[in-house]
Design an enzyme around this catalytic site. Structure first.
Site, PDB file in Angstrom:
ATOM      1  N   HIS A 112       0.852  -1.190   0.000  1.00 24.94           N
ATOM      2  CA  HIS A 112       0.000   0.000   0.000  1.00 24.94           C
ATOM      3  C   HIS A 112       0.893   1.247   0.000  1.00 24.94           C
ATOM      4  O   HIS A 112       1.838   1.326   0.791  1.00 24.94           O
ATOM      5  CB  HIS A 112      -0.890  -0.007   1.248  1.00 24.94           C
ATOM      6  CG  HIS A 112      -1.819   1.151   1.306  1.00 24.94           C
ATOM      7  ND1 HIS A 112      -2.988   1.204   0.574  1.00 24.94           N
ATOM      8  CD2 HIS A 112      -1.740   2.329   1.980  1.00 24.94           C
ATOM      9  CE1 HIS A 112      -3.590   2.355   0.805  1.00 24.94           C
ATOM     10  NE2 HIS A 112      -2.865   3.062   1.653  1.00 24.94           N
ATOM     11  N   ASP A 148      -6.926  -2.799   4.014  1.00 28.17           N
ATOM     12  CA  ASP A 148      -5.762  -1.993   4.410  1.00 28.17           C
ATOM     13  C   ASP A 148      -5.493  -2.021   5.916  1.00 28.17           C
ATOM     14  O   ASP A 148      -4.964  -1.058   6.475  1.00 28.17           O
ATOM     15  CB  ASP A 148      -5.922  -0.518   3.956  1.00 28.17           C
ATOM     16  CG  ASP A 148      -5.869  -0.373   2.439  1.00 28.17           C
ATOM     17  OD1 ASP A 148      -5.324  -1.272   1.770  1.00 28.17           O
ATOM     18  OD2 ASP A 148      -6.375   0.642   1.929  1.00 28.17           O
TER      19      ASP A 148
HETATM   20  C1  GAR Z   1       1.463   0.561  -6.069  1.00 24.95           C
HETATM   21  O1  GAR Z   1       1.862   1.827  -5.586  1.00 24.95           O
HETATM   22  C2  GAR Z   1       0.611  -0.123  -5.024  1.00 24.95           C
HETATM   23  O2  GAR Z   1       0.984   0.143  -3.720  1.00 24.95           O
HETATM   24  C3  GAR Z   1      -0.734   0.487  -5.317  1.00 24.95           C
HETATM   25  O3  GAR Z   1      -0.818   0.454  -6.724  1.00 24.95           O
HETATM   26  C4  GAR Z   1       0.491   0.679  -7.260  1.00 24.95           C
HETATM   27  C5  GAR Z   1       0.762  -0.336  -8.346  1.00 24.95           C
HETATM   28  O4  GAR Z   1       1.795   0.088  -9.176  1.00 24.95           O
HETATM   29  N1  GAR Z   1      -1.763  -0.254  -4.672  1.00 24.95           N
HETATM   30  C6  GAR Z   1      -2.768   0.321  -4.032  1.00 24.95           C
HETATM   31  O5  GAR Z   1      -2.938   1.521  -4.013  1.00 24.95           O
HETATM   32  C7  GAR Z   1      -3.695  -0.625  -3.325  1.00 24.95           C
HETATM   33  N2  GAR Z   1      -4.456   0.051  -2.338  1.00 24.95           N
HETATM   34  P1  GAR Z   1       2.165  -0.684 -10.543  1.00 24.95           P
HETATM   35  O6  GAR Z   1       0.886  -0.904 -11.333  1.00 24.95           O
HETATM   36  O7  GAR Z   1       3.120   0.226 -11.235  1.00 24.95           O
HETATM   37  O8  GAR Z   1       2.807  -1.995 -10.167  1.00 24.95           O
END
Ligand code: GAR
Length: 195
Positions: A112, A148
């Site tokens: 997260h 979360d």
């Molecule tokens: C990451 O920052 C992850 O923590 C977030 O999505 C992004 C994925 O990045 N997840 C959330 O916000 C879940 N609550 P990516 O698509 O570049 O791997």
């Protein structure tokens, strides 16, 4: 305690976005058996580039008529043939219901982009910026039915810099996530916590 290693533990990655964390996981040698996505997204190309099966369990709706339990059953059914030991969420955009946690209890991880319990939810980077914090970061945790808020496995702080936008800050956080998440996954595998 059973010891395991990263070559043995079978992982499903759930993603919805650009898949940059997924990309680092491939680079780190994790045994990714399947990538499950909830919408067409770049994660599909990342998986294909690594000859890994991709399953699209597409969301029928983003509105109040969305049947989350039925969707969760579809995800559980789609993962079943891959016989995975561990499910790793890497930017997955759909909250899953109890059937998923029954099937993979204590074996679902999430990263997260904030220092939980601060800034849960989908806009955590924007929320942290709007609040005016000087330090935010990322949290790797066990995913539970309560979103979360599962047990925290690792956290790392990331400074908010003058002039940061949501994009620049999120990219700096993701640079940390790509290392911290993988290190944490490897650590729990090597400690035998998932087999
Ligand atoms: C990451 O920052 C992850 O923590 C977030 O999505 C992004 C994925 O990045 N997840 C959330 O916000 C879940 N609550 P990516 O698509 O570049 O791997």
């Amino acid at each position: 305690m059973i010891r395991a290693n990263v070559e043995i533990v079978r992982i499903a990655v759930l993603a919805s976005g650009t898949g940059s964390i997924l990309e680092s996981m491939f680079g780190a040698g994790l045994r990714i058996e399947v990538v499950l996505i909830d919408r067409p997204c770049r994660a599909r190309e990342v998986a294909a580039a690594h000859d890994t099966p991709v399953v699209l369990v597409e969301r029928s709706s983003y509105g109040s008529d969305f049947d989350r339990v039925a969707y969760t059953h579809a995800v559980v059914d789609a993962l079943e043939p891959f016989d995975v030991d561990l499910v790793v969420m890497a930017g997955f955009g759909t909250i899953l219901e109890k059937p998923m946690h029954d099937a993979y209890e204590n074996r679902i991880l999430n990263t997260h982009p904030a220092l939980l319990p601060a800034f849960p939810g989908w806009h955590s980077v924007r929320d942290a910026l709007d609040y005016g914090v000087k330090v935010t970061g990322c949290t790797v945790h066990v995913a539970t039915l309560a979103v979360d808020s599962g047990p925290i496995l690792a956290q790392e702080a990331v400074p908010v810099l003058p002039g940061d936008t949501e994009e620049s800050l999120h990219e700096r956080i993701k640079t940390v996530e790509r290392r911290l998440y993988i290190d944490t996954i490897k650590e729990i595998i090597e400690r035998g916590h998932v087999l």
